[in-house]
Design an enzyme around this catalytic site. Structure first.
Site, PDB file in Angstrom:
ATOM      1  N   LYS A 119      40.105  37.404  32.524  1.00 24.07           N
ATOM      2  CA  LYS A 119      40.111  35.973  32.856  1.00 24.07           C
ATOM      3  C   LYS A 119      40.812  35.158  31.793  1.00 24.07           C
ATOM      4  CE  LYS A 119      36.215  35.449  35.976  1.00 24.07           C
ATOM      5  NZ  LYS A 119      34.915  34.818  36.185  1.00 24.07           N
ATOM      6  N   LYS A 201      42.073  44.712  45.854  1.00 27.03           N
ATOM      7  CA  LYS A 201      40.892  44.241  46.570  1.00 27.03           C
ATOM      8  C   LYS A 201      41.180  42.968  47.366  1.00 27.03           C
ATOM      9  CE  LYS A 201      36.220  43.066  45.275  1.00 27.03           C
ATOM     10  NZ  LYS A 201      35.299  42.779  44.178  1.00 27.03           N
ATOM     11  N   LYS A 204      39.759  36.042  48.026  1.00 27.90           N
ATOM     12  CA  LYS A 204      39.943  34.716  48.614  1.00 27.90           C
ATOM     13  C   LYS A 204      40.944  33.886  47.833  1.00 27.90           C
ATOM     14  CE  LYS A 204      35.655  33.775  46.363  1.00 27.90           C
ATOM     15  NZ  LYS A 204      34.299  34.127  46.638  1.00 27.90           N
TER      16      LYS A 204
END
Ligand code: TRP
Length: 336
Positions: A119, A201, A204
């Site tokens: 991140k 994966k 969204k």
């Protein structure tokens, strides 16, 4: 205590971040299991809105997404009477316990978290300390409620590990304060891949909206997205290492219909990908439709949402109080 927390049942706990409309991957990989688990266990499900602010967003957006995610949890059929369904920021003890746990977490062990590394490279302009202590807040979420079992995806396993390590360290000093949580990793459907790049994966936040089915997509949109899913040129429905696109569609179909791969191969023997995709699309649309309708109904009823969130927070608070009383005493805070 009322029937929410009966003695012999296990406490299953999970939180979800409100970072946008959840996908078919979230549903098949997690939410569907949550619904099943909520029938047999004492479940505590929360919207992780405190975690959400590690990434910057507009206040109105955060609020809207949090309410939408909460409505989605209710729409899954997690009965708010029998379970605890709430928003993390409504119980302030998450932040308090996280602070205490910060002081029992070593800088070195927090530095090993791979999600922090990922991140912080993705959000290089906002590597805030919250992003670094994120797993400690997550440990607080879990330990506050004495969870026996935490359903987590692969990406959260390391965070559950650190929660266990922190709990064991704390217990080692003060005696048995925290229950040590076990992971729960669902068998099938744990990983639904992108429809466009089946090596990664389903997400969204993928900029290509064709790569995922959102839980609010209409049947028409679902059909279009499944139709344009990446396959291969063999035109044979079978599960094989090098057929990532087809494997993914088979997995999705299997999750929606309950059929195993052998049965699916038989069903589509001699048929092309067009037929297969049409069947997958229909199965997905049917799987999602009741959920979407319920979600829309609940979202239209703000008074119901508020009432559920309020009573969820109250129930969660009562459990949190018990843990915090112990923690504050053990650590040595002067209690009045
Ligand atoms: N970090 C989790 C995720 O992104 C969300 C989360 C927050 C969580 N607190 C938790 C999951 C406690 C399980 C238990 O998916």
């Amino acid at each position: 205590m009322e029937n929410t927390q009966t003695e012999n049942k296990k406490v299953v706990l999970s939180f979800v971040q409100a970072s946008g409309t959840p996908t078919l991957g979230n549903y098949l990989g997690a939410f569907k299991n949550w619904h099943n688990m909520s029938q047999e266990n004492n479940c505590i499900f929360g919207v992780a809105d405190l975690h959400a602010i590690t990434v910057r967003s507009q206040p109105a957006d955060l609020r809207r997404r949090s309410v939408e995610m909460y409505a989605m949890l209710l729409a899954l059929g997690l009965d708010p009477e029998k379970n605890i369904v709430f928003l993390q920021s409504h119980v302030k003890d998450h932040a308090l316990l996280a602070w205490v746990l910060n002081c029992y977490t070593m800088f070195g062990e927090a530095s090993r978290m791979t999600q922090f590394k990922d991140k912080s490279s993705k959000h290089a302009d906002n590597v805030n300390v919250g992003l670094f202590t994120y797993p400690i807040l997550m440990a607080a979420d879990i330990l506050l409620y004495g969870a026996d079992c935490v359903p987590v995806g692969d990406d959260q396993k390391q965070h559950l590990e650190i929660a266990r390590d922190i709990a064991e360290r704390f217990n080692g000093i003060y005696g048995n304060v925290f229950k040590i949580p076990e992971p729960y990793i669902g068998k099938k459907g744990a990983k639904i891949m992108s429809l466009q790049e089946p090596e990664s994966k389903m997400s969204k936040s993928d900029p290509n909206v064709k790569s995922f089915v959102s839980l609010t997509d209409s049947t028409d949109v679902i059909v279009k997205k499944i139709k344009s899913a990446v396959t291969d040129s063999e035109a044979k429905v079978c599960y094989r290492e090098d057929k990532k696109g087809i494997n993914n569609l088979m997995n999705i179909y299997s999750c929606c219909t309950g059929l195993d791969f052998d049965a699916i191969e038989k069903e589509f023997e001699g048929k092309g990908y067009g037929d297969f995709k049409a069947a997958v699309a229909e199965a997905v649309a049917e799987e999602i439709r009741p959920l979407r309708e319920e979600y829309e109904r609940i979202l239209g009823d703000q008074a119901y949402i508020e009432a559920c969130a309020k009573s969820g927070a109250e129930k969660a608070q009562r459990l949190a109080d018990r843990t915090m009383n112990k923690v504050m005493k053990k650590v040595g805070f002067y209690r009045i």
